[in-house]
Design a protein around this motif. Structure first.
Motif, short mmCIF file in Angstrom:
data_model
loop_
_atom_site.label_atom_id
_atom_site.label_comp_id
_atom_site.label_asym_id
_atom_site.label_seq_id
_atom_site.Cartn_x
_atom_site.Cartn_y
_atom_site.Cartn_z
N ASP A 135 -3.37 11.15 -7.04
CA ASP A 135 -3.95 12.33 -6.41
C ASP A 135 -3.36 12.67 -5.05
O ASP A 135 -3.90 13.52 -4.32
N TYR A 136 -2.29 12.00 -4.69
CA TYR A 136 -1.66 12.28 -3.39
C TYR A 136 -0.21 11.88 -3.53
O TYR A 136 0.10 10.77 -4.00
N ARG A 159 -1.01 17.52 -2.47
CA ARG A 159 -2.08 17.12 -3.39
C ARG A 159 -1.93 17.94 -4.67
O ARG A 159 -1.38 19.04 -4.64
N THR A 200 -0.23 8.02 -5.03
CA THR A 200 -1.37 7.13 -4.77
C THR A 200 -2.59 7.59 -5.54
O THR A 200 -2.75 8.76 -5.87
N PHE A 201 -3.46 6.62 -5.87
CA PHE A 201 -4.83 6.90 -6.30
C PHE A 201 -5.65 5.67 -6.00
O PHE A 201 -5.16 4.54 -6.09
N GLY A 202 -6.89 5.87 -5.62
CA GLY A 202 -7.72 4.73 -5.23
C GLY A 202 -7.01 3.95 -4.15
O GLY A 202 -6.54 4.50 -3.16
N GLN A 203 -6.89 2.66 -4.33
CA GLN A 203 -6.18 1.83 -3.36
C GLN A 203 -4.80 1.46 -3.86
O GLN A 203 -4.20 0.48 -3.42
N ASN A 204 -4.29 2.26 -4.79
CA ASN A 204 -2.96 1.99 -5.34
C ASN A 204 -1.93 2.91 -4.71
O ASN A 204 -2.16 4.11 -4.56
N PHE A 205 -0.81 2.33 -4.35
CA PHE A 205 0.26 3.09 -3.71
C PHE A 205 1.57 2.67 -4.35
O PHE A 205 1.94 1.50 -4.28
N PHE A 260 5.76 3.48 -4.83
CA PHE A 260 6.95 4.17 -4.36
C PHE A 260 7.94 4.39 -5.49
O PHE A 260 8.05 3.56 -6.41
N LEU A 280 10.65 -0.77 -2.72
CA LEU A 280 9.44 -0.99 -1.92
C LEU A 280 8.30 -1.39 -2.83
O LEU A 280 7.90 -0.64 -3.71
N GLU A 288 -3.51 -4.70 0.90
CA GLU A 288 -4.09 -3.82 1.90
C GLU A 288 -5.36 -4.45 2.45
O GLU A 288 -6.16 -5.01 1.70
N ASN A 344 -7.06 -4.51 -1.86
CA ASN A 344 -6.18 -4.37 -3.01
C ASN A 344 -5.02 -5.32 -2.86
O ASN A 344 -4.58 -5.62 -1.73
N VAL A 381 -4.84 3.55 1.77
CA VAL A 381 -3.53 3.98 1.27
C VAL A 381 -3.63 5.28 0.48
O VAL A 381 -2.64 5.98 0.28
N SER A 382 -4.82 5.59 0.02
CA SER A 382 -4.94 6.73 -0.88
C SER A 382 -5.25 8.01 -0.12
O SER A 382 -6.09 8.01 0.77
N ASN A 383 -4.55 9.05 -0.48
CA ASN A 383 -4.95 10.38 -0.06
C ASN A 383 -4.82 10.66 1.42
O ASN A 383 -5.42 11.60 1.94
#
Lengths: 110, 114
Positions: free
Chosen positions: A31-32, A51, A93-98, A100, B43, B48, B56, B98-100
């Motif tokens: 979502d980002y 977004r 990213t979504f939730g706490q997932n990022f 690359f 990367l 986090e 996470n 990290v999100s949004n």
């Protein structure tokens, strides 16, 4: 499903030209979508982000185009300059997932 | 406003040793994330922390651990170092996670394992 694919791996553009870097994702939960620029010896720096409810975002010479149905987004650098030579990473990213993308090394020739 | 500060910038260790890296986030940022950057794997997200709690964790072995202090500063520890741990370790901070929202990266710690 957590992957973000990025192409091309490297790109050479003449000064004044347009640089285009493409990214694709599978997970619709993302979502980002930020783009980062990294110079040698430095950490990534946020360039621009979008977004999924927006199809395009422009900041100066940098534009993100977002196609939600195709699950693709791209970075356009207009009037590319030698100072833009760097590695560019898309991310999602979504939730706490990022996650690359693998990066694109851009070289702008004077 | 000061950016994200990582110390040390460079570190050389030998196999089997352990190492601790430090990260001071931007003032007011409560989230700190760690990433490993290598030419082959790119990367990769390590973990986090937010308000002293790990929220996470990426797909790394238990030799990689971290913690966050009440002032939001964070440390990352790698035990029993292996040659493959040679990498640039990046720390990023953000207001809430990290999100949004934007993450701001430090310039990293370059770890070399001999």
């Amino acid at each position: 499903q957590q992957q973000v694919k990025q192409s091309p791996q490297s790109l050479i553009v003449q000064k004044g030209g347009i640089s285009i870097i493409n990214c694709a994702y599978e997970n619709t939960a993302f979502d980002y979508f930020p783009w980062y620029q990294q110079f040698p010896g430095k950490g990534p720096a946020l360039l621009i982000a979008i977004r999924p409810d927006v199809s395009e975002k422009k900041e100066g010479r940098f534009t993100i185009s977002f196609n939600k149905s195709a699950k693709q987004f791209s970075l356009h650098i207009m009037d590319s300059q030698p100072g833009d030579s760097a590695t560019y990473f898309c991310a999602a990213t979504f939730g706490q997932n990022f996650v690359f993308g693998p990066g694109t090394r851009l070289s702008v020739l004077p | 406003k000061a950016g994200v500060t990582q110390t040390p910038r460079y570190l050389i260790k030998t196999r089997g040793q352990q190492v601790t890296l430090s990260c001071s986030p931007i003032s007011g940022h409560r989230s700190v994330s760690w990433y490993q950057q290598t030419p082959g794997q790119g990367l990769q997200f390590l973990f986090e922390y937010f308000s002293e709690t790990q929220r996470n964790k990426g797909n790394f072995p238990g030799r990689f651990s971290g913690r966050q202090f009440s002032n939001s500063r964070s440390e990352m520890n790698v035990s029993t170092l292996e040659l493959g741990d040679s990498a640039l370790y990046l720390c990023a901070s953000s207001l809430g996670g990290v999100s949004n929202q934007p993450q701001h990266f430090g310039d990293g710690t370059r770890l070399s394992i001999l």
